[in-house]
Design a protein around this motif. Structure first.
Motif, PDB file in Angstrom:
ATOM      1  N   VAL A  64       0.742  -1.112   0.069  1.00 12.63           N
ATOM      2  CA  VAL A  64      -0.030  -0.061   0.116  1.00 12.63           C
ATOM      3  C   VAL A  64       0.827   1.336   0.034  1.00 12.63           C
ATOM      4  O   VAL A  64       0.603   2.189  -0.731  1.00 12.63           O
ATOM      5  N   HIS A  65       2.005   1.231   0.826  1.00 14.96           N
ATOM      6  CA  HIS A  65       2.688   2.652   0.963  1.00 14.96           C
ATOM      7  C   HIS A  65       3.944   2.687   0.406  1.00 14.96           C
ATOM      8  O   HIS A  65       4.566   3.997   0.241  1.00 14.96           O
ATOM      9  N   PHE A  66       4.728   1.800  -0.030  1.00 18.71           N
ATOM     10  CA  PHE A  66       5.905   1.710  -0.824  1.00 18.71           C
ATOM     11  C   PHE A  66       5.828   2.211  -2.113  1.00 18.71           C
ATOM     12  O   PHE A  66       5.429   0.933  -3.059  1.00 18.71           O
ATOM     13  N   LYS A  67       6.193   3.153  -2.477  1.00 25.48           N
ATOM     14  CA  LYS A  67       6.252   3.474  -4.143  1.00 25.48           C
ATOM     15  C   LYS A  67       7.346   4.372  -4.479  1.00 25.48           C
ATOM     16  O   LYS A  67       8.156   4.991  -3.716  1.00 25.48           O
ATOM     17  N   LYS A  68       7.934   4.174  -5.701  1.00 23.10           N
ATOM     18  CA  LYS A  68       9.012   4.922  -6.151  1.00 23.10           C
ATOM     19  C   LYS A  68       8.303   6.437  -6.529  1.00 23.10           C
ATOM     20  O   LYS A  68       7.478   6.457  -7.290  1.00 23.10           O
ATOM     21  N   ILE A  69       9.120   7.346  -6.265  1.00 24.62           N
ATOM     22  CA  ILE A  69       8.628   8.825  -6.511  1.00 24.62           C
ATOM     23  C   ILE A  69       9.270   9.052  -8.034  1.00 24.62           C
ATOM     24  O   ILE A  69      10.358   9.112  -8.294  1.00 24.62           O
ATOM     25  N   THR A  70       8.193   9.141  -9.093  1.00 24.38           N
ATOM     26  CA  THR A  70       8.755   9.258 -10.495  1.00 24.38           C
ATOM     27  C   THR A  70       8.774  10.800 -10.832  1.00 24.38           C
ATOM     28  O   THR A  70       9.320  10.952 -11.863  1.00 24.38           O
ATOM     29  N   VAL A  83      10.374  11.041   2.843  1.00 27.80           N
ATOM     30  CA  VAL A  83      10.815  10.273   1.579  1.00 27.80           C
ATOM     31  C   VAL A  83      12.268   9.617   2.209  1.00 27.80           C
ATOM     32  O   VAL A  83      12.969  10.204   2.889  1.00 27.80           O
ATOM     33  N   TRP A  84      12.614   8.785   1.316  1.00 26.96           N
ATOM     34  CA  TRP A  84      13.708   7.840   1.447  1.00 26.96           C
ATOM     35  C   TRP A  84      14.388   7.936   0.054  1.00 26.96           C
ATOM     36  O   TRP A  84      13.744   8.221  -0.976  1.00 26.96           O
ATOM     37  N   TYR A  85      15.564   7.675  -0.069  1.00 26.79           N
ATOM     38  CA  TYR A  85      16.364   7.701  -1.290  1.00 26.79           C
ATOM     39  C   TYR A  85      17.595   6.643  -1.332  1.00 26.79           C
ATOM     40  O   TYR A  85      17.904   6.220  -0.199  1.00 26.79           O
ATOM     41  N   PHE A  94      14.131   8.065  -5.425  1.00 28.32           N
ATOM     42  CA  PHE A  94      13.293   8.514  -4.201  1.00 28.32           C
ATOM     43  C   PHE A  94      12.289   7.562  -3.971  1.00 28.32           C
ATOM     44  O   PHE A  94      11.650   7.239  -5.025  1.00 28.32           O
ATOM     45  N   PHE A  95      12.116   7.322  -2.648  1.00 28.54           N
ATOM     46  CA  PHE A  95      10.725   6.374  -2.365  1.00 28.54           C
ATOM     47  C   PHE A  95       9.876   6.854  -1.258  1.00 28.54           C
ATOM     48  O   PHE A  95      10.395   7.892  -0.537  1.00 28.54           O
ATOM     49  N   THR A  96       8.681   6.322  -1.057  1.00 30.19           N
ATOM     50  CA  THR A  96       7.624   6.704  -0.277  1.00 30.19           C
ATOM     51  C   THR A  96       7.731   6.297   1.169  1.00 30.19           C
ATOM     52  O   THR A  96       7.187   6.719   2.252  1.00 30.19           O
ATOM     53  N   ALA A  97       8.687   5.297   1.311  1.00 28.25           N
ATOM     54  CA  ALA A  97       8.808   4.439   2.610  1.00 28.25           C
ATOM     55  C   ALA A  97      10.282   4.041   2.703  1.00 28.25           C
ATOM     56  O   ALA A  97      11.064   3.928   1.899  1.00 28.25           O
ATOM     57  N   GLU A 106      20.062  -5.627  -1.243  1.00 29.18           N
ATOM     58  CA  GLU A 106      21.228  -5.534  -0.308  1.00 29.18           C
ATOM     59  C   GLU A 106      21.400  -4.135   0.268  1.00 29.18           C
ATOM     60  O   GLU A 106      22.034  -3.811   1.141  1.00 29.18           O
ATOM     61  N   ARG A 107      20.769  -3.071  -0.534  1.00 28.76           N
ATOM     62  CA  ARG A 107      21.098  -1.756  -0.200  1.00 28.76           C
ATOM     63  C   ARG A 107      20.108  -1.355   0.634  1.00 28.76           C
ATOM     64  O   ARG A 107      18.606  -1.316   0.237  1.00 28.76           O
ATOM     65  N   HIS A 108      20.129  -0.453   1.851  1.00 26.31           N
ATOM     66  CA  HIS A 108      19.208   0.028   2.565  1.00 26.31           C
ATOM     67  C   HIS A 108      19.035   1.425   1.982  1.00 26.31           C
ATOM     68  O   HIS A 108      19.856   2.127   1.633  1.00 26.31           O
ATOM     69  N   LEU A 109      17.858   1.930   2.166  1.00 23.12           N
ATOM     70  CA  LEU A 109      17.298   3.357   1.754  1.00 23.12           C
ATOM     71  C   LEU A 109      17.762   4.196   2.778  1.00 23.12           C
ATOM     72  O   LEU A 109      17.661   3.829   4.063  1.00 23.12           O
TER      73      LEU A 109
END
Length: 124
Positions: A64-70, A83-85, A94-97, A106-109
């Protein structure tokens, strides 16, 4: 007598709530997995091959909540904390969660910072 009725009513309510949640979330049967579609997760059957997409266990919160910010131009200083990146090979996404990158698991936002806004969003 009154206590017995209350117990029966409460058990009925808990049963209805549980059944309703189970049906609403759709996590029963074969739909308990999801894949990354490029900008969001999509619920899929765990038994179905989805090309090269990694099929992972369903996480309804991410679904529901995790999306890429386009459209990064919509990110402002008010986005700090929301926002996370990720920055992989000089490509910033950039991402919404928070959590892990949906492709490079393997990469943490990282949480968005004012520095990242100044460097990667404002100059555009």
């Amino acid at each position: 007598m009154l206590k017995a009725r209350i117990v029966v009513i409460l058990l009925g309510l808990f049963s209805l709530t549980g059944a309703g949640t189970y049906m609403f979330l759709g996590t029963h049967g074969q739909e308990g997995c999801m894949i990354w579609t490029g900008d969001r997760y999509r619920q899929v059957s765990c038994n179905q091959k989805q090309g090269d997409a990694m099929v992972i266990a369903l996480d309804t919160s991410k679904l529901v909540h995790f999306k890429k910010i386009t459209r990064p131009d919509t990110i402002t200083a008010k986005s700090l904390g929301w926002v996370w990146y990720s920055k992989i090979d000089n490509n910033v996404g950039f991402f919404t969660a928070g959590g892990y990158h949906p492709v490079h698991v393997e990469r943490h936002l990282k949480p968005l910072t004012q520095y990242m806004i100044n460097k990667h969003i404002l100059p555009q």
